[in-house]
Design a protein around this motif. Sequence first.
Motif, PDB file in Angstrom:
ATOM      1  N   ARG A   1       0.820  -1.206   0.000  1.00 11.13           N
ATOM      2  CA  ARG A   1       0.000   0.000   0.000  1.00 11.13           C
ATOM      3  C   ARG A   1       0.861   1.267   0.000  1.00 11.13           C
ATOM      4  O   ARG A   1       1.834   1.360   0.735  1.00 11.13           O
ATOM      5  N   GLY A   2       0.493   2.201  -0.850  1.00  8.96           N
ATOM      6  CA  GLY A   2       1.175   3.486  -0.879  1.00  8.96           C
ATOM      7  C   GLY A   2       2.415   3.513  -1.742  1.00  8.96           C
ATOM      8  O   GLY A   2       3.022   4.561  -1.932  1.00  8.96           O
ATOM      9  N   GLU A   3       2.799   2.357  -2.277  1.00  8.31           N
ATOM     10  CA  GLU A   3       4.011   2.280  -3.073  1.00  8.31           C
ATOM     11  C   GLU A   3       3.745   2.740  -4.512  1.00  8.31           C
ATOM     12  O   GLU A   3       2.640   2.590  -5.012  1.00  8.31           O
ATOM     13  N   VAL A   4       4.762   3.299  -5.138  1.00  8.73           N
ATOM     14  CA  VAL A   4       4.684   3.567  -6.584  1.00  8.73           C
ATOM     15  C   VAL A   4       5.711   2.678  -7.263  1.00  8.73           C
ATOM     16  O   VAL A   4       6.909   2.822  -7.038  1.00  8.73           O
ATOM     17  N   VAL A   5       5.214   1.734  -8.048  1.00  6.34           N
ATOM     18  CA  VAL A   5       6.112   0.817  -8.742  1.00  6.34           C
ATOM     19  C   VAL A   5       6.161   1.216 -10.214  1.00  6.34           C
ATOM     20  O   VAL A   5       5.129   1.331 -10.867  1.00  6.34           O
ATOM     21  N   GLY A   6       7.361   1.465 -10.703  1.00  6.56           N
ATOM     22  CA  GLY A   6       7.527   1.800 -12.112  1.00  6.56           C
ATOM     23  C   GLY A   6       7.853   0.548 -12.902  1.00  6.56           C
ATOM     24  O   GLY A   6       8.678  -0.255 -12.478  1.00  6.56           O
ATOM     25  N   LEU A   7       7.177   0.360 -14.034  1.00  2.26           N
ATOM     26  CA  LEU A   7       7.432  -0.805 -14.880  1.00  2.26           C
ATOM     27  C   LEU A   7       7.949  -0.300 -16.223  1.00  2.26           C
ATOM     28  O   LEU A   7       7.244   0.401 -16.939  1.00  2.26           O
ATOM     29  N   VAL A   8       9.201  -0.657 -16.529  1.00  3.45           N
ATOM     30  CA  VAL A   8       9.859  -0.112 -17.704  1.00  3.45           C
ATOM     31  C   VAL A   8      10.161  -1.216 -18.702  1.00  3.45           C
ATOM     32  O   VAL A   8      10.547  -2.318 -18.314  1.00  3.45           O
ATOM     33  N   GLY A   9      10.003  -0.905 -19.962  1.00  3.33           N
ATOM     34  CA  GLY A   9      10.369  -1.868 -20.985  1.00  3.33           C
ATOM     35  C   GLY A   9      10.070  -1.282 -22.345  1.00  3.33           C
ATOM     36  O   GLY A   9       9.377  -0.277 -22.452  1.00  3.33           O
ATOM     37  N   GLU A  10      10.603  -1.915 -23.386  1.00  2.00           N
ATOM     38  CA  GLU A  10      10.377  -1.414 -24.727  1.00  2.00           C
ATOM     39  C   GLU A  10       9.103  -2.020 -25.298  1.00  2.00           C
ATOM     40  O   GLU A  10       8.520  -2.923 -24.705  1.00  2.00           O
ATOM     41  N   SER A  11       8.675  -1.525 -26.460  1.00  2.00           N
ATOM     42  CA  SER A  11       7.402  -2.011 -26.994  1.00  2.00           C
ATOM     43  C   SER A  11       7.469  -3.511 -27.239  1.00  2.00           C
ATOM     44  O   SER A  11       8.492  -4.036 -27.665  1.00  2.00           O
ATOM     45  N   GLY A  12       6.390  -4.197 -26.929  1.00  3.04           N
ATOM     46  CA  GLY A  12       6.329  -5.620 -27.130  1.00  3.04           C
ATOM     47  C   GLY A  12       6.911  -6.441 -25.996  1.00  3.04           C
ATOM     48  O   GLY A  12       6.989  -7.659 -26.086  1.00  3.04           O
ATOM     49  N   CYS A  13       7.312  -5.806 -24.891  1.00  2.00           N
ATOM     50  CA  CYS A  13       7.921  -6.584 -23.815  1.00  2.00           C
ATOM     51  C   CYS A  13       6.874  -7.159 -22.876  1.00  2.00           C
ATOM     52  O   CYS A  13       7.189  -7.937 -21.992  1.00  2.00           O
ATOM     53  N   GLY A  14       5.617  -6.767 -23.056  1.00  2.00           N
ATOM     54  CA  GLY A  14       4.559  -7.340 -22.224  1.00  2.00           C
ATOM     55  C   GLY A  14       4.142  -6.472 -21.060  1.00  2.00           C
ATOM     56  O   GLY A  14       3.355  -6.910 -20.227  1.00  2.00           O
ATOM     57  N   LYS A  15       4.632  -5.256 -21.002  1.00  2.00           N
ATOM     58  CA  LYS A  15       4.319  -4.437 -19.843  1.00  2.00           C
ATOM     59  C   LYS A  15       2.852  -4.028 -19.789  1.00  2.00           C
ATOM     60  O   LYS A  15       2.253  -4.025 -18.715  1.00  2.00           O
ATOM     61  N   SER A  16       2.253  -3.756 -20.949  1.00  2.00           N
ATOM     62  CA  SER A  16       0.830  -3.405 -20.951  1.00  2.00           C
ATOM     63  C   SER A  16      -0.032  -4.604 -20.597  1.00  2.00           C
ATOM     64  O   SER A  16      -1.016  -4.477 -19.874  1.00  2.00           O
ATOM     65  N   THR A  17       0.337  -5.777 -21.104  1.00  5.68           N
ATOM     66  CA  THR A  17      -0.406  -6.997 -20.782  1.00  5.68           C
ATOM     67  C   THR A  17      -0.360  -7.258 -19.282  1.00  5.68           C
ATOM     68  O   THR A  17      -1.376  -7.578 -18.660  1.00  5.68           O
ATOM     69  N   LEU A  18       0.815  -7.075 -18.692  1.00  6.26           N
ATOM     70  CA  LEU A  18       0.938  -7.260 -17.244  1.00  6.26           C
ATOM     71  C   LEU A  18       0.028  -6.270 -16.521  1.00  6.26           C
ATOM     72  O   LEU A  18      -0.686  -6.638 -15.584  1.00  6.26           O
ATOM     73  N   GLY A  19       0.046  -5.017 -16.977  1.00  3.47           N
ATOM     74  CA  GLY A  19      -0.798  -3.992 -16.364  1.00  3.47           C
ATOM     75  C   GLY A  19      -2.273  -4.345 -16.449  1.00  3.47           C
ATOM     76  O   GLY A  19      -3.027  -4.171 -15.498  1.00  3.47           O
ATOM     77  N   ARG A  20      -2.682  -4.884 -17.585  1.00  2.00           N
ATOM     78  CA  ARG A  20      -4.080  -5.241 -17.756  1.00  2.00           C
ATOM     79  C   ARG A  20      -4.488  -6.398 -16.854  1.00  2.00           C
ATOM     80  O   ARG A  20      -5.610  -6.444 -16.359  1.00  2.00           O
ATOM     81  N   MET A  21      -3.563  -7.323 -16.631  1.00  2.00           N
ATOM     82  CA  MET A  21      -3.886  -8.432 -15.721  1.00  2.00           C
ATOM     83  C   MET A  21      -3.997  -7.924 -14.288  1.00  2.00           C
ATOM     84  O   MET A  21      -4.862  -8.350 -13.530  1.00  2.00           O
ATOM     85  N   VAL A  22      -3.126  -6.986 -13.922  1.00  2.14           N
ATOM     86  CA  VAL A  22      -3.194  -6.406 -12.579  1.00  2.14           C
ATOM     87  C   VAL A  22      -4.530  -5.690 -12.409  1.00  2.14           C
ATOM     88  O   VAL A  22      -5.178  -5.778 -11.368  1.00  2.14           O
ATOM     89  N   ALA A  23      -4.955  -4.975 -13.456  1.00  2.00           N
ATOM     90  CA  ALA A  23      -6.204  -4.226 -13.368  1.00  2.00           C
ATOM     91  C   ALA A  23      -7.432  -5.128 -13.476  1.00  2.00           C
ATOM     92  O   ALA A  23      -8.557  -4.657 -13.342  1.00  2.00           O
ATOM     93  N   GLY A  24      -7.219  -6.419 -13.735  1.00  7.80           N
ATOM     94  CA  GLY A  24      -8.332  -7.354 -13.760  1.00  7.80           C
ATOM     95  C   GLY A  24      -9.157  -7.291 -15.024  1.00  7.80           C
ATOM     96  O   GLY A  24     -10.271  -7.811 -15.074  1.00  7.80           O
ATOM     97  N   ILE A  25      -8.658  -6.647 -16.087  1.00  6.48           N
ATOM     98  CA  ILE A  25      -9.441  -6.625 -17.317  1.00  6.48           C
ATOM     99  C   ILE A  25      -8.969  -7.695 -18.295  1.00  6.48           C
ATOM    100  O   ILE A  25      -9.439  -7.772 -19.410  1.00  6.48           O
ATOM    101  N   MET A  26      -8.015  -8.522 -17.851  1.00  6.54           N
ATOM    102  CA  MET A  26      -7.562  -9.610 -18.706  1.00  6.54           C
ATOM    103  C   MET A  26      -7.163 -10.747 -17.759  1.00  6.54           C
ATOM    104  O   MET A  26      -6.380 -10.527 -16.843  1.00  6.54           O
ATOM    105  N   PRO A  27      -7.741 -11.931 -17.927  1.00  3.71           N
ATOM    106  CA  PRO A  27      -7.376 -13.004 -16.997  1.00  3.71           C
ATOM    107  C   PRO A  27      -6.023 -13.604 -17.378  1.00  3.71           C
ATOM    108  O   PRO A  27      -5.697 -13.679 -18.556  1.00  3.71           O
ATOM    109  N   PRO A  28      -5.231 -14.000 -16.395  1.00  3.15           N
ATOM    110  CA  PRO A  28      -3.950 -14.632 -16.719  1.00  3.15           C
ATOM    111  C   PRO A  28      -4.162 -16.042 -17.265  1.00  3.15           C
ATOM    112  O   PRO A  28      -5.160 -16.686 -16.945  1.00  3.15           O
ATOM    113  N   SER A  29      -3.232 -16.531 -18.102  1.00  2.00           N
ATOM    114  CA  SER A  29      -3.296 -17.911 -18.580  1.00  2.00           C
ATOM    115  C   SER A  29      -2.894 -18.872 -17.461  1.00  2.00           C
ATOM    116  O   SER A  29      -3.397 -19.979 -17.357  1.00  2.00           O
TER     117      SER A  29
END
Lengths: 325, 337
Positions: B55-83
Amino acid sequence: MTTPTLEVRNLRTHFFTRAGVVKAVDDVSFTIASGRVLGLVGESGSGKTVTGFSIIGLVDPPGRIAGGAILYQGQDLAKLPEREMRALRGNRIAMIFQDPMMTLNPVLRIDTQMIEAVQAHAKVSHAEARTRARDALGMVGIPSPDERLQAYPHQFSGGMRQRVAIAIALLHHPDLLIADEPTTALDVTIQAQILAEVQKLAVNYGTALIWITHDLSVIAGLADEIAVMYAGRIVETGAADAVLDRPVHPYTHGLIGSVPSRNRRGEKLRQIPGTTPSLLRLPPGCAFRTRCPRADAACEQEPLPSQPVPERTVRCFHPLVAVAA
Amino acid sequence: MTTAPIIELRGVSKRFGPTYDAAARVARSIARQFGTAQKNEVVHAVDNVDLSVTRGEVVGLVGESGCGKSTLGRMVAGIMPPSDGEVRFKGDDIVELPPDRARDAKLKVQMIFQDPYASLNPRLRVEDIVGEAPLVHGLVKRADFDTYLDAQLRRAGLDPGYRRRYPHQFSGGQRQRIGIARALAVQPEFLVCDEAVAALDVSIQAQILNLFMDLRRELDLTYLFISHDLGVVEHLSDRVLIMYLGRIVESAPAEEVFARPNHPYTQALLAEVPRIEARKRRFTAIKGEIPSPLAAPPGCHFHPRCPHAMPRCSQEAPRLREIAPGHRSACHLNDRS
């Protein structure tokens, strides 16, 4: 001093729209010499791309060059007939655009497009043109250029496509290259590769380079001189180091101050209040005054270019000049 | 720290493969009978990622396009279920929760998107974009709606007088504020910001970053801040994760990553970042390009581009392990010392 490669004098490019006249470029002047890199910096809508289009003669109606001169080696491009302009464009003056997918024809192979570009300006055989195309691809760091010549644009990645666009721009070793945000859409590691190629070019062929961008940190690493645009005007020009270290115009100062690495970690960023004004509804006088912390009644007049410090031209009544200590 | 994580990922993977309709399935089974080789084109967008955010933390997720960072974000936000794997919100696996509790959990995690032009419905007025969700979820009564909405807009730095306008009447920066107001209107505890300032001009970017920092203090928010811009991430984050081709290769407190990057990819990435302080530098470049995630190299994904690659790197994927307190890295070089 020799004549500069390009001298832009009081350039005005206006768009005559139904909603009114948009002064996209308004009284812009700068010069650039062979082998030098000019960084043209500004936010969206500041007129930096239209400046580039004006130089290469690609302003479409309802826009047109309403005044001023674009002197390429002493010759005014603004008055040049289209025939003669075509002989220069892509040959002596070339441009790289932000989106390489827009520059390349998706249904033609790379070799078709490159050979056409070679033969448009040089009377050479097909085989010779092909060799030149291959060499150009090799120069921008595309592996196995012979095979890649036979590929279609969609078979390249974004970074590779941008290299092809750069290779086409370099086919005739232009004297002047206008690069309009060519690395904005690319990843950091690919951006560095492209910047490395461009640097080599300026050194090896003495190409004068205008690098248009909104990214001050790219400019810092590349440019000799910087021109900062705001609402169609250049508000500050000078040597890159001097402008970045000691900005004199309040807008430049604010822009540099808002870059995260210029601020202490975790602290509030210094921000410029407000938003960029619409070019249709510019306030009279200095366009920045509604966002400027130093503005006063004087700013309701139009600020003319002045030189508050040596080798720096600024449009401001209240430049940030350090008081002698 | 003893505080329980607000979000925890355990061995989360996400794979994307082609989906076959009936005709394609028949065609494939016939092809199999004739022994025709079929490629199984599966992209491992996210590969076995563990992550916990307190709680209260700011975690930065860095990577280049296609590294999966948006997919990870979407799973965290619950709008995409993990495999594979679990996404836990305050200790509960979202997939196993009964629907009503899963909905409440997902409501507490909101997302802010990159493109302020594509993420707002152009046919809805601001009051509907921001106000619809809190009404539907019963967070506010009809009678109090106007006051609630005005407060939401004001908090995001928008004039409540604009509530009847449409998105196209706003500038990019203001639209991003609408997106922020929409996310905050359902009173989330966790925000996933996916390249939330990438599309904005420098001067506007600073305004929005300041808004994020103010909101964090005001509302006790936790952030997963996804960005390719290391300058932004360095400024904002407490902890930074570096991602390459679906895997997290390094994780450390922000100062630590920027002062002592361990993984060769992180080192190369930091060296490439243009900085306003670095003048007239010679740009050099990591050799090669990011490989396609369809054909990720075996072993350590970075080995074809790595200046320190050894034979072992192409055979065995390095595990993410602790090299200093709070600093984890996935590189075989750390085994030698």
